[in-house]
Design an enzyme around this catalytic site. Structure first.
Site, PDB file in Angstrom:
ATOM      1  N   HIS A   1       0.807  -1.216   0.000  1.00  0.00           N
ATOM      2  CA  HIS A   1       0.000   0.000   0.000  1.00  0.00           C
ATOM      3  C   HIS A   1       0.844   1.273   0.000  1.00  0.00           C
ATOM      4  O   HIS A   1       0.311   2.356  -0.239  1.00  0.00           O
ATOM      5  CB  HIS A   1      -0.936   0.002   1.213  1.00  0.00           C
TER       6      HIS A   1
ATOM      7  N   SER B   1      -0.366  -0.631  -6.098  1.00  0.00           N
ATOM      8  CA  SER B   1      -0.276  -1.856  -6.896  1.00  0.00           C
ATOM      9  C   SER B   1       0.412  -1.596  -8.228  1.00  0.00           C
ATOM     10  O   SER B   1       0.287  -0.523  -8.823  1.00  0.00           O
ATOM     11  CB  SER B   1      -1.681  -2.417  -7.152  1.00  0.00           C
TER      12      SER B   1
ATOM     13  N   LYS C   1     -14.644  -8.200  -8.636  1.00  0.00           N
ATOM     14  CA  LYS C   1     -13.784  -9.037  -9.483  1.00  0.00           C
ATOM     15  C   LYS C   1     -13.125 -10.149  -8.670  1.00  0.00           C
ATOM     16  O   LYS C   1     -13.059 -11.303  -9.106  1.00  0.00           O
ATOM     17  CB  LYS C   1     -12.713  -8.158 -10.132  1.00  0.00           C
ATOM     18  N   ASP C   2     -12.663  -9.809  -7.453  1.00  0.00           N
ATOM     19  CA  ASP C   2     -12.085 -10.825  -6.579  1.00  0.00           C
ATOM     20  C   ASP C   2     -13.135 -11.832  -6.128  1.00  0.00           C
ATOM     21  O   ASP C   2     -12.820 -13.018  -5.944  1.00  0.00           O
ATOM     22  CB  ASP C   2     -11.440 -10.168  -5.352  1.00  0.00           C
TER      23      ASP C   2
ATOM     24  N   GLU D   1       5.800 -34.155  -1.597  1.00  0.00           N
ATOM     25  CA  GLU D   1       4.572 -33.685  -2.245  1.00  0.00           C
ATOM     26  C   GLU D   1       4.912 -32.990  -3.564  1.00  0.00           C
ATOM     27  O   GLU D   1       6.024 -32.478  -3.758  1.00  0.00           O
ATOM     28  CB  GLU D   1       3.830 -32.702  -1.324  1.00  0.00           C
TER      29      GLU D   1
END
Length: 439
Positions: free
Chosen positions: A219, A223, A247-248, A291
């Site tokens: 922040h 972004s 959108k998220d 894994e």
């Protein structure tokens, strides 16, 4: 980052005004995730994966807390306690499968998040600290996942712990001491289970704390975006809410659908069948593998087969850790002033070669350690290090990037068949020889 055009939080009700004066949590949320935080208007769906990583971590913490209430970190009963969770605890099968497959989904999301950062140059100034904290989160994830994989105490859990911790003994002078300290003894047993269980329970909360720092660091500069150019003004941004919360939310819905499909229809697809056999120190599995999300690094570890000054095992350990630690130096290895590889044709080719190289490393890491896969691992491991240490630095100094747009708005309008403000002003000026065409 301070945006002078950002909408300020103004509590309207007496209760919210009183709370804002004494504990301004609503103001913090509004300025961080609401209308008070402007973000570039051109973010694509690859920017959803940060939120998805947070959702995956929340799933892991919630399911992990409930599972810890029923798990017994004792070598004599650990395997049976996991089976009891699956059969006797209400919805225990759901919690166990959600936790195990949630780890895989977490890594899928984080790997996509990392590759997005590599492609769009999110590690470049002024976001170096965001990237560095992200690498710390990735290291903590790997440690947490390794310790969690040991807890079911099946054959692959036991022998995975035996083999991986055994590589620490290759470190001169202190290697054996480190291994004994990790395991609490000379082989995986009750002490190792208790240590791994304690750390596996604790580290997700440490990850959550580092994620807060990661978001805080994000922040400050704001972004990044697909064009890689800086925000020029209010016309380049939109409020985070409601535009990107919607959108998220859509991305989260897709994520949960994929997760539910894996959980209900293929719950054991990403696991190993040998882990449903109780741990037996006297019976070594034919093919020991970690894994799937560790396979590229495991391939790098196995790529060193000959002693050269140092033992081959030590070279493998150094290379495995070095392949991750190398990411810490990426902001300075890539000196190009252009962030997005959309405008760096040579770097874009190198990026996709790197992606293919890591996929091949992953395949080799899960394959038997025969001569063909070892040689292929050696070639791919050599290219991995060459990409970051040789190829990318040379490209960043020698390539000629494509022209960047003047602003985010100009790039958005050009992509949607519109015109930039500068073009509009030119075309509508009295001296313009052609009339402005309406769009």
């Amino acid at each position: 980052m301070s945006f002078p055009w950002a909408k300020q939080y103004e509590p309207k009700l007496p209760l919210t005004r009183w709370l804002d004066e004494r504990l301004p949590v609503p103001r913090l949320v509004y300025n961080s995730l609401g209308g008070g935080y402007p973000v570039p208007r051109n973010l694509n769906y690859f920017w959803n994966f940060g939120v998805l990583a947070g959702a995956a971590l929340a799933i892991q913490i919630i399911t992990g807390i409930v599972l810890a209430m029923h798990y017994a970190a004792n070598g004599a009963v650990a395997f049976d306690s996991v089976e009891s969770i699956m059969r006797d605890v209400n919805a225990g099968w759901f919690l166990r499968y959600a936790h195990a497959n949630g780890a895989s989904m977490f890594f899928i999301v984080v790997y996509t998040h990392i590759f997005r950062g590599l492609y769009y140059g999110s590690y470049k100034a002024p976001r170096e600290m965001v990237w560095l904290l992200g690498v710390v989160i990735f290291l903590l994830m790997m440690a947490t996942a390794f310790m969690g994989y040991v807890l079911p105490w099946g054959q692959m859990s036991f022998w995975g712990a035996q083999v991986i911790t055994g590589f620490f003994s290759a470190i001169p002078l202190v290697g054996d001491t480190i291994r004994i300290w990790l395991l609490g003894g000379f082989a995986p047993d009750n002490a190792a289970l208790n240590r791994f269980f304690s750390l596996h329970y604790l580290l997700p909360f440490v990850i959550a704390g580092v994620i807060i720092l990661h978001i805080w660091a994000l922040h400050i500069p704001g972004s990044n975006n697909p064009t890689g150019v800086d925000v020029k003004g209010e016309q380049d941004t939109v409020p985070f809410h409601p535009y990107y919360t919607a959108k998220d939310g859509f991305g989260l819905g897709i994520f949960l659908l994929v997760f539910a499909s894996l959980l209900f229809f293929f719950p054991n697809y990403l696991g190993h069948p040998d882990n449903y056999i109780p741990a037996n120190p006297l019976s070594t599995p034919a093919h020991i593998v970690p894994e799937w999300y560790f396979w590229p690094f495991y391939a790098i570890l196995r790529a060193f087969t000959a002693d050269f000054i140092l033992p081959a095992k030590l070279w493998g350990v150094l290379a495995m850790f070095g392949s991750i630690l190398l990411l810490f130096f990426l902001p300075w290895l890539d000196s190009s002033p252009v962030r997005s590889m959309n405008y760096r044709p040579k770097a874009r080719i190198a990026f996709w070669v790197l992606v293919a190289d890591i996929l091949v490393l992953g395949y080799c890491g899960g394959a038997p350690a025969n001569a063909f896969y070892v040689i292929l691992s050696q070639i791919c491991a050599a290219y991995y290090f060459a990409h970051f240490l040789i190829i990318l630095p040379i490209i960043s100094r020698s390539e000629r990037p494509r022209p960047l747009p003047n602003s985010i708005t100009e790039a958005v309008l050009a992509n949607h068949g519109g015109t930039s403000p500068a073009q509009t002003a030119l075309e509508t000026s009295p001296t313009s020889s052609t009339p402005h065409a309406a769009h």
